[in-house]
Scaffold this active site. Structure first.
Site, PDB file in Angstrom:
ATOM      1  N   GLY A  81       0.814  -1.201   0.000  1.00 39.45           N
ATOM      2  CA  GLY A  81       0.000   0.000   0.000  1.00 39.45           C
ATOM      3  C   GLY A  81       0.849   1.252   0.000  1.00 39.45           C
ATOM      4  O   GLY A  81       1.326   1.674  -1.045  1.00 39.45           O
ATOM      5  N   SER A 180       5.725  -5.426  -2.395  1.00 38.75           N
ATOM      6  CA  SER A 180       5.494  -4.024  -2.693  1.00 38.75           C
ATOM      7  C   SER A 180       5.921  -3.129  -1.532  1.00 38.75           C
ATOM      8  O   SER A 180       7.070  -3.171  -1.120  1.00 38.75           O
ATOM      9  CB  SER A 180       4.022  -3.821  -3.074  1.00 38.75           C
ATOM     10  OG  SER A 180       3.858  -2.604  -3.745  1.00 38.75           O
ATOM     11  N   TYR A 181       4.994  -2.356  -0.931  1.00 45.16           N
ATOM     12  CA  TYR A 181       5.392  -1.493   0.180  1.00 45.16           C
ATOM     13  C   TYR A 181       5.792  -2.298   1.416  1.00 45.16           C
ATOM     14  O   TYR A 181       6.396  -1.767   2.342  1.00 45.16           O
ATOM     15  CB  TYR A 181       4.285  -0.491   0.532  1.00 45.16           C
ATOM     16  CG  TYR A 181       4.813   0.664   1.368  1.00 45.16           C
ATOM     17  CD1 TYR A 181       5.469   1.736   0.761  1.00 45.16           C
ATOM     18  CD2 TYR A 181       4.698   0.666   2.750  1.00 45.16           C
ATOM     19  CE1 TYR A 181       5.985   2.773   1.517  1.00 45.16           C
ATOM     20  CE2 TYR A 181       5.210   1.702   3.519  1.00 45.16           C
ATOM     21  CZ  TYR A 181       5.856   2.758   2.897  1.00 45.16           C
ATOM     22  OH  TYR A 181       6.381   3.779   3.643  1.00 45.16           O
ATOM     23  N   ASP A 416       7.308  -6.357 -14.206  1.00 46.91           N
ATOM     24  CA  ASP A 416       6.707  -5.319 -13.364  1.00 46.91           C
ATOM     25  C   ASP A 416       7.359  -3.984 -13.686  1.00 46.91           C
ATOM     26  O   ASP A 416       8.569  -3.820 -13.551  1.00 46.91           O
ATOM     27  CB  ASP A 416       6.938  -5.676 -11.895  1.00 46.91           C
ATOM     28  CG  ASP A 416       6.422  -4.611 -10.937  1.00 46.91           C
ATOM     29  OD1 ASP A 416       5.517  -3.853 -11.325  1.00 46.91           O
ATOM     30  OD2 ASP A 416       6.932  -4.554  -9.804  1.00 46.91           O
ATOM     31  N   HIS A 469       3.923  -7.672 -10.764  1.00 49.01           N
ATOM     32  CA  HIS A 469       4.241  -7.132  -9.453  1.00 49.01           C
ATOM     33  C   HIS A 469       3.919  -8.092  -8.312  1.00 49.01           C
ATOM     34  O   HIS A 469       4.630  -8.157  -7.322  1.00 49.01           O
ATOM     35  CB  HIS A 469       3.454  -5.831  -9.289  1.00 49.01           C
ATOM     36  CG  HIS A 469       3.823  -4.997  -8.116  1.00 49.01           C
ATOM     37  ND1 HIS A 469       5.052  -4.406  -7.985  1.00 49.01           N
ATOM     38  CD2 HIS A 469       3.115  -4.634  -7.012  1.00 49.01           C
ATOM     39  CE1 HIS A 469       5.084  -3.702  -6.865  1.00 49.01           C
ATOM     40  NE2 HIS A 469       3.924  -3.840  -6.250  1.00 49.01           N
TER      41      HIS A 469
END
Length: 492
Positions: A81, A180-181, A416, A469
């Site tokens: 996020g 990701s985050y 990605d 991703h």
């Protein structure tokens, strides 16, 4: 002496029985609306209070290993996020269920078993973090103003209390995973765990390492890889690449000249209709939202949100990323949530199935989550939190933990465009470790599944061929394969 084999067998049975029953029975999930059949292993879910004074409570769902929960690793999964619920990983990536083919919004979606769930070889905890995300909440709304360090401290408190609830799992190898985050969440949480161990906090968390997929790490490496990756993948011409490179002198983010920014804007404009999270996958466009992202982004233009994706099984039109959307305000580190930029939770997405299922009050009752009347609707990526990225580059954390001997796997879907593998490979090399397993292909089903390179200090870099991703979503079979091999210590 004749009775000793019987006594040993009895002791083993009692041990296995204790593993099955020691977990908190009031957190047991015995069945799920939308799913018919028996679970392959035991499931538990509920809240852990990380701050008594504010009633700040984090929600988890744990799936015990389908193999040997008494000895198999326990793995924490974190979506990114910031602001994304880890239920996204639960129902769309490496969790025990998928939505059935042909499920359509209207009635309650149907679930089917995921044959490539990571629970095949490990117990896995899905955690909604920080408070305000997914089913997690606080009675004090000021808790929703948060950032990297508070998120890490709360997640560490969660783990300490969670292992008190599940004492029979305290000695199992423990790993932290995500994408990701979570490239920020994981090293900062690992740091809290390691410091807690050094302080002899109880229960002792048996951390062995972590694995991160397409993770945010360092702005210099992450951001600067965008334009070269686009050229390498044939998305922009060589003339265009040489033009923007000359204008920007190899730096494609931050404080750049007006001429450089104009060239970067042109690259972004040419790529805006691509699925940024998997350049091979289709993108479902909402032009008005694409335009809102273009206009409102607070990042350098080259890293504003571009596109979305469709899952190949089951059907949904959605963003693949739960992702670090590379939307930091460079000036102060505050990360605007998607509704601030687009007026809706996420651009170019329709996560109706997950929302319908998780907003169903019968589902919430069964998983011991609070009703909508108390904590609101489930959101894939929430607008409830006000989040600041304050931890800076993660390179210092990776250097610290690898030097201490923790096992680390850094993996990347190689298609990605959000966090290109080229930038990730570059920062891994920058740690300066010697190569112990030279760049080579790895295989699944007799086919090349990607490439890998191994380094000193238990550090491995891995690509997954043709993936975007969110690797467990795009390449579930290959994902379970490398996960299983890495956890067991096998050569990938």
């Amino acid at each position: 002496m004749a009775s000793s084999p019987f006594l040993l067998l009895l002791a083993l049975v009692l041990l296995l029985f204790s593993v099955a029953i020691a977990a908190p029975e009031n957190h047991l999930v015995a069945q799920l609306p939308g799913f018919d059949g028996a679970f392959p292993s035991k499931h538990y879910s509920g809240y852990v209070t990380v701050d008594e004074s504010n009633n700040r409570r984090l929600f988890y769902y744990v799936v015990l290993s389908e193999s040997d929960p008494a000895t198999d690793p326990v793995v924490l999964w974190l979506n990114g996020g910031p602001g994304c619920s880890s239920f996204d990983g639960f129902v769309y990536e490496n969790g025990p269920f998928n939505f059935e083919h042909g499920s359509t919004p209207g009635g309650l979606p149907k679930l089917q078993l995921n044959p490539y769930s990571w629970s095949k070889v490990s117990s896995i905890i899905y955690l909604d973090s920080p408070a305000g995300v997914g089913m997690s909440y606080s009675s004090n709304k000021s808790d929703y103003t948060t950032g990297d360090m508070k998120t890490a401290v709360d997640a560490h408190t969660f783990l300490l209390k969670w292992f008190e609830l599940y004492p029979e799992l305290q000695s199992n190898p423990f790993y932290i995973s995500g994408e990701s985050y979570a490239g920020i969440y994981i090293p900062t949480l690992a740091d809290e765990v390691v410091k807690g161990t050094q302080k002899d906090l109880k229960p002792r968390i048996n951390l062995k390492g972590y694995l991160i997929g397409n993770g945010v790490t360092d702005m210099g490496y992450d951001y600067n890889s965008f334009v070269p990756f686009a050229h390498g993948m044939g998305l922009i011409s060589t003339d265009h690449f040489e033009d923007v490179s000359a204008a920007c002198h190899g730096t494609f983010w931050g404080k750049v000249s007006d001429v450089c920014q104009e060239k970067i804007d042109r690259v972004r404009l040419e790529l805006k209709d691509l699925n940024q999270y998997n350049i091979l996958a289709p993108c479902y466009h909402h032009p008005e939202i694409q335009e809102a992202v273009f206009v409102n982004s607070s990042l350098p233009a080259s890293f504003r949100k571009l596109g979305e994706t469709e899952r190949t099984f089951p059907v949904r039109k959605r963003m693949a990323g739960r992702s670090w959307p590379l939307r930091l305000a460079v000036s102060d580190g505050r990360v605007p949530m998607w509704p601030e930029l687009t007026g809706r939770s996420l651009p170019c997405t329709s996560d109706e199935l997950a929302t319908i299922w998780l907003d169903d009050e019968d589902v919430r009752a069964v998983i011991h989550a609070k009703p909508k009347s108390l904590i609101g609707s489930w959101e894939l990526n929430t607008a409830r939190i006000d989040y600041t990225h304050e931890a800076g580059s993660m390179l210092k954390y990776h250097k610290k933990f690898t030097a201490m001997g923790y096992r680390v796997l850094i993996y990347s879907g190689d298609h990605d465009l959000c966090i290109p593998f080229t930038g990730t490979e570059a920062w891994v090399r920058s740690l300066g470790y010697g190569v112990v397993d030279s760049w080579r292909s790895w295989y699944f089903g007799g086919q090349v599944a990607g490439y890998t390179q191994g380094y000193d200090h238990n550090l491995t870099f891995l690509t997954i061929k043709g993936s975007g991703h969110t690797v467990p979503e795009y390449k579930p079979k290959e994902s379970l394969a490398f996960y299983t091999r890495w956890l067991s210590g096998e050569k990938i």
